[in-house]
Design a protein around this motif. Structure first.
Motif, PDB file in Angstrom:
ATOM      1  N   PRO A 189       3.106   0.907  -1.642  1.00  0.00           N
ATOM      2  CA  PRO A 189       2.883  -0.425  -1.074  1.00  0.00           C
ATOM      3  C   PRO A 189       4.179  -1.225  -0.958  1.00  0.00           C
ATOM      4  O   PRO A 189       5.113  -1.020  -1.733  1.00  0.00           O
ATOM      5  CB  PRO A 189       1.940  -1.091  -2.083  1.00  0.00           C
TER       6      PRO A 189
ATOM      7  N   ALA B  60       5.385  -5.290  -0.704  1.00  0.00           N
ATOM      8  CA  ALA B  60       5.040  -6.718  -0.672  1.00  0.00           C
ATOM      9  C   ALA B  60       6.305  -7.567  -0.619  1.00  0.00           C
ATOM     10  O   ALA B  60       6.597  -8.207   0.372  1.00  0.00           O
ATOM     11  CB  ALA B  60       4.169  -7.088  -1.866  1.00  0.00           C
TER      12      ALA B  60
ATOM     13  N   VAL C  44       1.335  -4.466   2.732  1.00  0.00           N
ATOM     14  CA  VAL C  44       0.026  -4.934   2.257  1.00  0.00           C
ATOM     15  C   VAL C  44      -0.211  -6.381   2.693  1.00  0.00           C
ATOM     16  O   VAL C  44      -1.197  -6.991   2.326  1.00  0.00           O
ATOM     17  CB  VAL C  44      -0.128  -4.790   0.724  1.00  0.00           C
TER      18      VAL C  44
ATOM     19  N   TYR D 144      -2.579 -10.267   2.829  1.00  0.00           N
ATOM     20  CA  TYR D 144      -2.361 -10.087   1.400  1.00  0.00           C
ATOM     21  C   TYR D 144      -3.576 -10.512   0.571  1.00  0.00           C
ATOM     22  O   TYR D 144      -4.105 -11.606   0.751  1.00  0.00           O
ATOM     23  CB  TYR D 144      -1.134 -10.886   0.951  1.00  0.00           C
TER      24      TYR D 144
ATOM     25  N   TYR E  98      -3.233  -3.481  -3.628  1.00  0.00           N
ATOM     26  CA  TYR E  98      -2.122  -2.545  -3.420  1.00  0.00           C
ATOM     27  C   TYR E  98      -2.605  -1.090  -3.303  1.00  0.00           C
ATOM     28  O   TYR E  98      -2.612  -0.516  -2.223  1.00  0.00           O
ATOM     29  CB  TYR E  98      -1.106  -2.643  -4.567  1.00  0.00           C
TER      30      TYR E  98
END
Ligand code: PLP
Length: 298
Positions: free
Chosen positions: A177, A179, A202, A237, A263
């Protein structure tokens, strides 16, 4: 706290688990899961790797406060708070939004570990990367170290080399993932048996995530090629869909793998789609990095 002698609960290298999901074409690949979620019972996997460098090099010499930013469920703030408690350091958490009277399990842990919590309005929080604002905060709260959101900072990239080293056999694709981009950037600047990195966004952040990663790797060399896919962020998200929720439950039941929708569930669902669409050459070895994050799903 990170050395295994003082913390017998730290599990390194993290286990590598072979999975055989019943997805279409899955039998054409060797699929493993790198269980970073099992490294530490409290600190979320990739946060452990990112904080490790800080922990070994900086935290033991700090006198002032250590502060950082995050949302009300942040795995990063959670990991940092625990880490500071272990070192007897003053920790400040700048949290986006006001959870007074409505504390999340994450915030309750922080309070329990003695972290000083400051709730910021969305407008103030949006200035978290603005130099002037950070200087003001640092003065007001006597901050010695201010860690960016997500724990992603060029200084922390070194902690990810350890993950490469733990793969003793070549892996064609590691899927993970993305972020704040630190984990992907850290793996990209280091090298080992992982041949390609495939980051799954994500959150909705085409271009934005690319620039974050590019900025993080800027002073280094890219030693392991990476790409970021934006097709699987769904509604954004921490926003799930009924299909994703269902997928997480099924995965847990069928593969015995605990995943959450923010995630790991999202990335694994992306992997399923990629495999079903023949995105990888048959015969490839694919590893999925389970970064942890189960605390945030409480
Ligand atoms: C923070 C986090 C990520 C995202 O990592 P970045 O380095 O911020 O891209 C992924 N998984 C889990 C469980 C996390 O807590």
């Amino acid at each position: 706290m990170f050395s295994s002698t003082t913390q017998p609960s730290t599990q390194l290298p993290s286990p590598l688990q072979v999975i055989e999901p019943d997805w279409r074409y899955a039998q054409d690949y060797r699929i493993t899961v790198k269980r970073d979620d099992l490294i530490h019972p409290i600190i979320s996997g990739n946060k452990w790797r990112k904080l490790r460098h800080l922990d070994e090099n900086l935290l033991p010499n700090i006198k002032g406060a250590v502060a950082s930013f995050g949302g009300g469920y942040s795995n990063h703030l959670h990991a940092l708070s625990f880490c500071c408690k272990q070192h007897g350091l003053h920790n400040i958490a700048f949290i986006r939004g006001n959870y007074t009277g409505n504390e999340t399990p994450m915030i309750k842990d922080l309070l329990h570990w003695g972290t000083h919590i400051v709730y910021l309005s969305k407008v103030d929080y949006s200035q978290r990367d603005c130099g002037e604002y950070l200087t003001t905060l640092s003065r007001r709260y006597d901050i010695e170290i201010l860690i960016p959101e997500g724990g992603s900072h060029t200084e922390h990239l070194a902690g990810l080399q350890g993950l490469h080293n733990e793969f003793t056999e070549p892996v064609d694709h590691l899927i993970l993932p993305v972020a704040s981009g630190g984990t992907l950037a850290g793996l990209a600047v280091s090298k080992g048996n992982i041949r390609n990195l495939l980051g799954i966004a994500v959150l909705k952040g085409q271009d934005y995530l690319e620039s974050l990663v590019t900025r993080l790797v800027a002073e280094h060399r890219v030693n392991t090629p990476y790409t970021i896919s934006h097709e699987y962020c769904l509604r954004g998200y921490a926003k799930s869909t009924p299909e994703l929720d269902r997928f997480c439950i099924d995965t847990e039941n069928q593969l015995g793998l605990p995943v959450e929708p923010v995630y790991s569930g999202k990335v694994l669902m992306a992997l399923k789609a990629l495999i079903e669409n023949r995105a990888f050459t048959p015969g490839s070895t694919i590893a999925f990095l389970h970064t942890g994050g189960l605390q945030g799903a409480r």
